[in-house]
Design an enzyme around this catalytic site. Structure first.
Site, PDB file in Angstrom:
ATOM      1  N   ASP A 246       0.814  -1.212   0.000  1.00 14.96           N
ATOM      2  CA  ASP A 246       0.000   0.000   0.000  1.00 14.96           C
ATOM      3  C   ASP A 246       0.851   1.266   0.000  1.00 14.96           C
ATOM      4  OD1 ASP A 246      -2.718   1.332   0.586  1.00 14.96           O
ATOM      5  OD2 ASP A 246      -1.487   2.064   2.243  1.00 14.96           O
ATOM      6  N   GLU A 321       0.942  -0.830  -5.125  1.00  8.99           N
ATOM      7  CA  GLU A 321      -0.056   0.204  -5.400  1.00  8.99           C
ATOM      8  C   GLU A 321       0.704   1.455  -5.820  1.00  8.99           C
ATOM      9  OE1 GLU A 321      -3.666   2.704  -3.255  1.00  8.99           O
ATOM     10  OE2 GLU A 321      -1.777   2.339  -2.228  1.00  8.99           O
TER      11      GLU A 321
END
Length: 608
Positions: A246, A321
């Protein structure tokens, strides 16, 4: 005499050549009739052509009746994922958290959030999933930790070894008022407001690229980098098959040592539609995409590969990401001829660059752009939705669901499905009073909160048409159930003669065909509204997707599509299409085919 001899020699050579041509033609004719030998198909690693299903745990299935989804709930529904053919699930964070950002503010990276269950529940889920042939991917949040974490508490107290675990900075003294402290720079948080938060205890500012409760690690501290590897190792040993990484674009910020000992202000972006406290008001050139982050990512890949080799395990994958421009995004794959990075960075082009207003040429351009820039030998991936974006049918049109799912499944590489896309779930309505998303609460008000809220895409899954859509037995749920659950739910679609669920399931089954797993692709716009995607492999059936992305019926000409041969048989079609599986599609006069608005048909053709 010499002239005659040369004529004879010439005739002799000519005859030989003719005989050679005749024999060669006969040989080729025989081979052509028999067909070329089938190509040897290279074995694929487990992840290279799989379908990954993203689960937002709070909203998937509640097993204990508290209105919140949990790990046991996921375990009870694994059969659904096996039924549709999913190869791996990626779960949004399940670690201990105060839930300011619903798990993306982790306070304990080594334990399970109590409302999701226990470590025993996690271990049971992993075992059951693995027994069923499903891999488990965890959402790993390396950029920041909760301000309730032991890491932050120790850094706040300047405990040895943790002094520089986070990004701390002294205030700037106001030249006009010595008693007034100023923030170190004009950087703006992704959730609005300054990235700098004052600590009375430490008498310094700390950095947070998201909510003030999400404190950014200092990746220039070797202790931080080492701890990130410790966390990865721990969950590998627990059975995790990989991580979705993330917010990696935020791992580094500008180093004050490179700017005269201060954090430099960012220039204004010039975007007149943003307020001074909104992300994007400045260029963010000192807070995102710094080149240093790639070496950290490459170190993680080296660690994951090393763990695999040392433990004789299957491949452990890393998925980044990475919202970035196309050139910077491709660096996440690694360096050609150099170090490897993530197995792939998420491809957000289908989310960011396409909408209900996009033409067929827009679709073709966006797809070709990724495949053109992607380094040789790497694996593509295709994403139409996630927990941070409006749901796929809500961003496009509801009559495009089957076409968009078909596109994702027929393109080369990995397909990624956000929970509910297999049944065409749309955004649910969440009132201002029910809104819990920190991004909306920080930046919005009752008049504009939906511009910022991610809650509508996170409403619970629709299992059936009973109370709370079969998600929970509780009288209330953490987010309200979308109002259309009686119309759109899994049970109804299983029972219907035609449904999004049945189309989706047939598409995943189709991915087993060699033309899709190993074949080449061809994509072109046939008109302003309709494009064709063809997957072909010598000696194997060819498959083609015809998709009208427009809002009106469209007639296109297939005469110039040289990779298709008749007969064309319908393999799958949109639920509103008049064509059904097994139908033959005649090319009609001059090869013309008409598709309704939003209609998609997947065709099977003989080998080319």
């Amino acid at each position: 005499m010499m002239y005659t001899i040369w004529r004879v020699v010439g005739i002799t050579i000519g005859v030989t050549a003719v005989v050679g041509v005749v024999v060669g033609s006969l040989t080729w004719g025989i081979l052509a009739n028999r067909g070329p030998p089938p190509p040897e198909l290279k074995p694929l690693d487990w992840w290279e052509h799989t379908v990954i299903y993203q689960i937002y745990p709070r909203s998937f299935k509640d097993s204990d009746g508290d209105g919140i989804g949990d790990l046991k709930g996921i375990s009870t529904q694994l059969d659904h994922l096996v039924d549709i053919g999913i190869g791996a699930i990626w779960m949004s964070p399940i670690f201990v958290s105060p839930m300011v950002d619903f798990g993306y503010d982790i306070s304990d990276f080594y334990n399970i959030q109590a409302e999701y269950g226990t470590m025993a529940d996690f271990e049971e889920l992993v075992k059951k999933a693995h027994d069923l042939g499903i891999k488990i991917l965890l959402d790993y949040v390396p950029n920041h930790a909760s301000d309730q974490s032991e890491y932050f508490k120790r850094s706040l107290a300047r405990e040895p070894g943790y002094e520089n675990f986070f990004v701390w900075a002294d205030p700037i003294i106001d030249p006009n008022n010595a008693s007034n402290r100023l923030v170190p720079s004009n950087w703006i948080s992704e959730f609005g407001g300054s990235v700098w938060e004052w600590s009375e205890i430490r008498q310094q500012y700390y950095l947070h690229q998201f909510a003030k409760e999400q404190v950014d690690f200092n990746f220039r501290d070797p202790a931080v980098r080492n701890e990130m590897l410790n966390i990865m190792k721990y969950w590998f040993e627990k059975g995790a098959d990989g991580y979705r990484l993330d917010a990696v674009v935020h791992l580094f910020e500008a180093d004050p040592n490179d700017h005269g000992g201060v954090y430099p202000d960012e220039p204004l972006s010039g975007n007149m539609f943003l307020n001074p406290d909104q992300a994007g008001y400045t260029t963010q050139e000192y807070t995102k995409h710094l080149i240093e982050l790639y070496d950290v990512l490459y170190d993680w890949r080296e660690f994951a590969d090393g763990w695999k080799d040392e433990n004789n395990s299957e491949t452990k994958i890393l998925l980044a990401e990475a919202y970035a421009n196309i050139t910077m995004t491709m660096l996440y794959y690694g360096v050609e001829g150099g170090r490897d990075g993530a197995h792939f960075p998420f491809n957000f082009e289908l989310i960011n660059s396409l909408s209900a207003k996009s033409s067929a040429r827009d679709f073709v351009y966006v797809i070709k752009r990724w495949l053109t820039y992607m380094p040789s030998g790497r694996v593509a991936n295709w994403v139409f939705g996630n927990h941070d974006k409006n749901r796929m049918p809500s961003r496009f049109r509801t009559n495009m669901v089957d076409g968009l799912n078909s596109l994702s499944m027929l393109l080369p590489g990995v397909a990624i499905t956000y929970q509910g896309e297999e049944i065409g779930m749309r955004d649910g309505y969440v009132s201002w009073e029910d809104t819990v998303d920190v991004a909306a609460c920080n930046q919005g008000n009752p008049d504009n909160y939906l511009e910022y809220s991610r809650d509508p895409a996170r409403t619970p899954f629709h299992w059936d048409n009973t109370t709370n859509a079969g998600f929970s037995t509780n009288s209330t749920t953490w987010l309200p159930i979308a109002l259309d659950y009686t119309e759109i739910n899994l049970k109804a679609q299983k029972e219907a003669k035609r449904s999004h669920y049945k189309v989706y399931k047939s598409l995943i089954s189709l991915r087993k065909q060699p033309a899709l797993s190993h074949g080449s692709y061809h994509i072109q716009a046939l008109s302003e509204n309709t494009f064709i995607l063809i997957r072909h492999l010598i000696t194997h059936d060819t498959y083609a997707l015809l998709f009208n992305v427009g809002s009106e019926d469209d007639t296109v000409d297939l005469d110039n599509v040289t990779l298709l041969r008749e007969p064309l048989t319908v393999y799958a079609s949109s639920v509103h299409s008049s064509r059904v599986d097994g139908d033959t599609v005649p090319w009609g006069e001059r090869g013309r085919v008409t598709l309704q608005a939003g209609e998609a048909i997947v065709l099977r053709a003989p080998p080319t």
